[in-house]
Design an enzyme around this catalytic site. Structure first.
Site, short mmCIF file in Angstrom:
data_model
loop_
_atom_site.label_atom_id
_atom_site.label_comp_id
_atom_site.label_asym_id
_atom_site.label_seq_id
_atom_site.Cartn_x
_atom_site.Cartn_y
_atom_site.Cartn_z
N ARG A 168 0.84 -1.21 0.00
CA ARG A 168 0.00 0.00 0.00
C ARG A 168 0.87 1.26 0.00
O ARG A 168 0.57 2.25 0.67
CB ARG A 168 -0.95 0.02 1.20
CG ARG A 168 -1.87 -1.17 1.28
CD ARG A 168 -2.83 -1.25 0.11
NE ARG A 168 -3.64 -2.46 0.20
CZ ARG A 168 -3.31 -3.64 -0.35
NH1 ARG A 168 -2.19 -3.74 -1.07
NH2 ARG A 168 -4.07 -4.69 -0.21
N SER A 253 -11.43 -0.97 3.30
CA SER A 253 -10.55 -1.26 4.43
C SER A 253 -9.92 0.04 4.95
O SER A 253 -9.27 0.76 4.19
CB SER A 253 -9.45 -2.23 4.02
OG SER A 253 -10.01 -3.45 3.59
N GLU A 349 -5.24 3.37 5.98
CA GLU A 349 -4.99 3.32 4.54
C GLU A 349 -5.36 4.63 3.86
O GLU A 349 -4.59 5.12 3.03
CB GLU A 349 -5.78 2.17 3.90
CG GLU A 349 -5.15 0.81 4.04
CD GLU A 349 -5.72 -0.19 3.04
OE1 GLU A 349 -6.18 0.23 1.96
OE2 GLU A 349 -5.71 -1.39 3.36
#
Length: 353
Positions: A168, A253, A349
């Site tokens: 990520r 998420s 995130e």
């Protein structure tokens, strides 16, 4: 002379972020071509403003009104660049919705992106976040990324190695965060495609899901399934686990799955035998952040109108009129609790703006 830029002032971003948070920006510009970015750079008033690049709005949490210029990437187009005996090269504009690209490849009989089906957001965001799901990361399939550099005014192309892809992560989240506006992404996909069935959940759905059986899924082995069938299975899984942003505001998420050493993982397993973890190539372990949050009792809890989704603890949701402050307060409370319980600091995130 250049045509006047279609700048909108005091513009609402409420419908342009999937969390559905009400916030305005000082100035807003839908960007359809490079010339518009060049004009912004050459305009002293616009160039002096803080800049926020917006795609599908599925990876940001607006904590307040934005005092600068929002550049909303709205360029379009997908093209087949090259095809050899081994690889197929495809270029997609930054403003193309991600799932539209996945569907385009499937419609053209091209496999490789099917495990990334139904991920919200735009193509331009895919290298920034290095999006991933069910054993596949975008960075593994990206050949190059082209961006407009606000510092130099030049168009720059980075190959895969130069993008610095990690979990990520990429150079676009770090060194190039405030200067690069991604224009398009080139993908290299295999001609000799093979299904990626590493995740047990995906294999299970392919074997048992009635929807797939109704679609004449009668082969003896799931190894023989098509990219289209894998895409359908991924969509079925995501639809069950994740709320539709059109109905319940969310960014998917919310926290990254933390990666720890084997020593830390073993210490945690000794106390919590049910700990969900996945071995990594470097000897470390990726922990399931959703499991940690669920075990800590957060599933279904709320702070104000911001809550933890009752079907998936990794997802924070907007129950109606949540503010960015309520979302941040909920996220921080979860972080504090998980840190105290497990000694693990969860990292969000989405970008907190």
């Amino acid at each position: 002379m250049h045509p006047a830029l279609p700048i909108h002032y005091d513009f609402s971003l409420h419908r342009l972020n999937t969390f559905g948070i009400a916030a305005n920006c000082h100035a807003y510009l839908p960007v359809t071509d490079i010339a518009m970015l060049e004009q912004v750079r050459c305009d002293p008033a616009l160039a002096s403003l803080p800049r926020l690049v917006l795609g599908g709005g599925s990876n940001i949490v607006l904590t307040q009104d934005y005092p600068g210029l929002v550049l909303h990437m709205a360029n379009a187009g997908i093209e087949l660049l090259d095809r050899t005996d081994q690889r197929i090269q495809i270029r997609a504009a930054a403003g193309v919705p991600w799932h539209d690209l996945v569907q385009w490849t499937l419609d053209h009989g091209i496999g490789g992106l099917e495990n990334l089906s139904w991920i919200p957001g735009s193509v331009g965001a895919s290298p920034i976040q290095n999006i991933g799901a069910y054993g596949v990361e975008a960075g593994d399939l990206i050949d190059s990324v082209r961006y407009f550099d606000f510092d130099s005014g030049k168009i720059v192309t980075l190959d895969r190695d130069q993008c610095g892809f990690g979990y990520r992560d990429s150079v676009f989240k770090n060194r190039l965060r405030d200067r690069a506006v991604i224009l398009d992404v080139t993908f290299g996909l295999p001609v000799q495609w093979r299904p990626n069935l590493r995740y047990a959940e995906l294999r299970e759905v392919l074997e048992t899901d009635l929807a797939l059986k109704d679609a004449a899924f009668t082969r003896r082995s799931i190894e023989d399934c098509s990219a289209v069938e894998i895409s359908a299975a991924v969509i079925a899984i995501r639809s069950r686990k994740l709320p539709d942003p059109a109905l319940i505001g969310n960014v998917g998420s919310f926290f990254k799955n933390p990666v720890v050493t084997s020593v830390v993982r073993n210490r945690l397993v000794a106390r919590w035998p049910g700990l969900v973890s996945f071995a990594q190539a470097d000897g470390g372990f990726k922990l399931a952040a959703g499991w940690l949050i669920d075990q800590a009792g957060w599933k279904g809890r709320s702070i104000g109108a911001a809550g933890v989704y009752d079907k998936q603890a990794l997802v924070l949701v907007n129950h109606g009129n949540a503010t960015g402050t309520e979302v941040v307060n909920l996220a921080r409370a979860i972080q504090t609790d998980i840190q105290a319980r497990y000694g693990i600091m969860l990292e969000p995130e989405p970008l907190l703006v």
